[in-house]
Design a protein around this motif. Structure first.
Motif, PDB file in Angstrom:
ATOM      1  N   TYR A  70       0.812  -1.210   0.000  1.00 52.54           N
ATOM      2  CA  TYR A  70       0.000   0.000   0.000  1.00 52.54           C
ATOM      3  C   TYR A  70       0.847   1.262   0.000  1.00 52.54           C
ATOM      4  CZ  TYR A  70       0.660  -0.509   5.061  1.00 52.54           C
ATOM      5  OH  TYR A  70       1.194  -0.673   6.309  1.00 52.54           O
ATOM      6  N   LEU A  71       2.051   1.226   0.562  1.00 54.88           N
ATOM      7  CA  LEU A  71       3.047   2.293   0.469  1.00 54.88           C
ATOM      8  C   LEU A  71       4.380   1.623   0.178  1.00 54.88           C
ATOM      9  CD1 LEU A  71       2.085   4.580   3.502  1.00 54.88           C
ATOM     10  CD2 LEU A  71       1.675   5.049   1.091  1.00 54.88           C
ATOM     11  N   THR A  72       5.322   2.352  -0.384  1.00 57.17           N
ATOM     12  CA  THR A  72       6.601   1.764  -0.748  1.00 57.17           C
ATOM     13  C   THR A  72       7.223   1.079   0.469  1.00 57.17           C
ATOM     14  OG1 THR A  72       6.901   3.507  -2.374  1.00 57.17           O
ATOM     15  CG2 THR A  72       8.847   2.232  -1.787  1.00 57.17           C
ATOM     16  N   GLY A  73       7.473  -0.218   0.336  1.00 58.75           N
ATOM     17  CA  GLY A  73       8.080  -0.995   1.413  1.00 58.75           C
ATOM     18  C   GLY A  73       7.123  -1.431   2.510  1.00 58.75           C
ATOM     19  N   ARG A  74       5.840  -1.086   2.412  1.00 60.33           N
ATOM     20  CA  ARG A  74       4.853  -1.449   3.441  1.00 60.33           C
ATOM     21  C   ARG A  74       3.738  -2.237   2.777  1.00 60.33           C
ATOM     22  NH1 ARG A  74       3.578   3.861   6.798  1.00 60.33           N
ATOM     23  NH2 ARG A  74       3.165   2.405   8.485  1.00 60.33           N
ATOM     24  N   SER A  75       3.610  -3.493   3.176  1.00 60.83           N
ATOM     25  CA  SER A  75       2.599  -4.333   2.535  1.00 60.83           C
ATOM     26  C   SER A  75       1.785  -5.084   3.579  1.00 60.83           C
ATOM     27  CB  SER A  75       3.253  -5.320   1.568  1.00 60.83           C
ATOM     28  OG  SER A  75       4.144  -6.150   2.253  1.00 60.83           O
ATOM     29  N   PHE A  76       0.653  -5.563   3.116  1.00 60.70           N
ATOM     30  CA  PHE A  76      -0.208  -6.404   3.932  1.00 60.70           C
ATOM     31  C   PHE A  76       0.284  -7.836   3.837  1.00 60.70           C
ATOM     32  CE2 PHE A  76      -3.320  -2.992   2.834  1.00 60.70           C
ATOM     33  CZ  PHE A  76      -3.612  -2.595   4.131  1.00 60.70           C
ATOM     34  N   PRO A  77      -0.190  -8.722   4.719  1.00 59.85           N
ATOM     35  CA  PRO A  77       0.146 -10.146   4.577  1.00 59.85           C
ATOM     36  C   PRO A  77      -0.315 -10.660   3.212  1.00 59.85           C
ATOM     37  CG  PRO A  77      -0.981  -9.730   6.658  1.00 59.85           C
ATOM     38  CD  PRO A  77      -1.051  -8.462   5.857  1.00 59.85           C
ATOM     39  N   ILE A 152      -7.070  -8.948  -8.990  1.00 61.11           N
ATOM     40  CA  ILE A 152      -5.778  -8.350  -8.657  1.00 61.11           C
ATOM     41  C   ILE A 152      -4.856  -9.437  -8.131  1.00 61.11           C
ATOM     42  CG2 ILE A 152      -4.585  -6.737  -7.130  1.00 61.11           C
ATOM     43  CD1 ILE A 152      -7.147  -5.011  -7.227  1.00 61.11           C
ATOM     44  N   ARG A 153      -3.691  -9.551  -8.775  1.00 66.70           N
ATOM     45  CA  ARG A 153      -2.673 -10.511  -8.353  1.00 66.70           C
ATOM     46  C   ARG A 153      -1.622  -9.842  -7.475  1.00 66.70           C
ATOM     47  NH1 ARG A 153       2.096 -11.701 -10.581  1.00 66.70           N
ATOM     48  NH2 ARG A 153       1.635 -10.689 -12.553  1.00 66.70           N
ATOM     49  N   GLU A 154      -1.287  -8.590  -7.829  1.00 72.60           N
ATOM     50  CA  GLU A 154      -0.269  -7.879  -7.052  1.00 72.60           C
ATOM     51  C   GLU A 154      -0.418  -6.375  -7.249  1.00 72.60           C
ATOM     52  OE1 GLU A 154       4.582  -7.860  -6.385  1.00 72.60           O
ATOM     53  OE2 GLU A 154       3.733  -9.029  -8.019  1.00 72.60           O
ATOM     54  N   VAL A 155      -0.175  -5.635  -6.161  1.00 73.58           N
ATOM     55  CA  VAL A 155      -0.136  -4.177  -6.208  1.00 73.58           C
ATOM     56  C   VAL A 155       1.220  -3.755  -5.674  1.00 73.58           C
ATOM     57  CG1 VAL A 155      -1.129  -2.011  -5.347  1.00 73.58           C
ATOM     58  CG2 VAL A 155      -2.623  -3.970  -5.852  1.00 73.58           C
ATOM     59  N   VAL A 156       1.940  -2.948  -6.450  1.00 80.69           N
ATOM     60  CA  VAL A 156       3.256  -2.461  -6.054  1.00 80.69           C
ATOM     61  C   VAL A 156       3.194  -0.945  -5.985  1.00 80.69           C
ATOM     62  CG1 VAL A 156       5.694  -2.346  -6.673  1.00 80.69           C
ATOM     63  CG2 VAL A 156       4.385  -4.412  -7.182  1.00 80.69           C
ATOM     64  N   ALA A 157       3.561  -0.377  -4.839  1.00 81.25           N
ATOM     65  CA  ALA A 157       3.607   1.081  -4.689  1.00 81.25           C
ATOM     66  C   ALA A 157       4.878   1.588  -5.348  1.00 81.25           C
ATOM     67  CB  ALA A 157       3.573   1.455  -3.205  1.00 81.25           C
ATOM     68  N   LEU A 158       4.733   2.533  -6.261  1.00 82.23           N
ATOM     69  CA  LEU A 158       5.881   3.092  -6.968  1.00 82.23           C
ATOM     70  C   LEU A 158       6.362   4.389  -6.313  1.00 82.23           C
ATOM     71  CD1 LEU A 158       4.652   2.519 -10.622  1.00 82.23           C
ATOM     72  CD2 LEU A 158       6.189   1.074  -9.275  1.00 82.23           C
ATOM     73  N   GLY A 159       5.646   4.850  -5.317  1.00 84.26           N
ATOM     74  CA  GLY A 159       6.048   6.061  -4.606  1.00 84.26           C
ATOM     75  C   GLY A 159       5.090   7.209  -4.859  1.00 84.26           C
ATOM     76  N   GLY A 160       5.304   8.277  -4.103  1.00 77.30           N
ATOM     77  CA  GLY A 160       4.458   9.445  -4.208  1.00 77.30           C
ATOM     78  C   GLY A 160       4.937  10.397  -5.282  1.00 77.30           C
ATOM     79  N   LEU A 161       4.117  11.398  -5.538  1.00 79.54           N
ATOM     80  CA  LEU A 161       4.479  12.419  -6.531  1.00 79.54           C
ATOM     81  C   LEU A 161       4.996  13.652  -5.840  1.00 79.54           C
ATOM     82  CD1 LEU A 161       1.586  12.195  -9.109  1.00 79.54           C
ATOM     83  CD2 LEU A 161       3.871  11.288  -9.282  1.00 79.54           C
TER      84      LEU A 161
END
Length: 161
Positions: A70-77, A152-161
């Motif tokens: 959900y945020l770069t480097g922070r994910s759910f199980p 949805i198989r995967e969501v990757v946060a690419l960072g903020g603007l």
């Protein structure tokens, strides 16, 4: 009479052309993301029953081994069931959650039925009446079509603007 038939055939031809120009798979993915946004958004207190229902609906749009950052480097199980439980726990603590999709580009893979989309979203979360998060974040979402639905198989946060 002849003019009406020619006009109707011409109209049918133009409508057919536009119908064939629509990317129905990309449209289905955009619609699925809109459904996810509707499930995640929250404006005030809700019952436990509604929260559980939303959690179940959310897991229905995820593959069984889904992974969400959900945020770069922070994910759910990892996994739909674990993500559903994490969503329920987090969502019950949030007062307000707003998500606005600013940009959504969809690429259907040559390895159909897979796709990738790039999303720019504006997110705002209030917890205990205080703003905890307000950011514009870019995501890359990997989709897989299973039994007629894009999941949805995967969501990757690419960072903020």
């Amino acid at each position: 009479m002849k003019t009406s038939a020619i006009l109707a055939a011409l109209l049918l031809l133009v409508c057919g052309y536009f119908y064939l120009q629509v990317d129905w798979e990309a449209r289905a993915i955009r619609q699925q993301l809109k459904q996810v946004v509707d499930l995640v958004e929250k404006d005030g207190a809700v019952s436990t029953l509604e929260a559980m229902g939303r959690s179940r609906q959310l897991t229905a749009v995820l593959t069984s081994d889904a992974k969400i950052e959900y945020l770069t480097g922070r994910s759910f199980p990892k996994g739909a069931d674990a993500l559903g439980r994490a969503f329920l726990a987090a969502w019950s603590q949030v007062n307000t959650a707003n998500v606005s999709i600013l940009k959504h580009e969809v690429d259907i893979s040559e390895n159909y039925p897979e796709a990738k989309s790039r999303v720019t979203a504006n997110c705002r979360v209030l917890l205990d009446g205080q703003e905890v998060l307000r950011d514009t974040v870019r995501y890359q979402i990997y989709w897989k079509k299973q039994e007629g639905d894009w999941l949805i198989r995967e969501v990757v946060a690419l960072g903020g603007l």
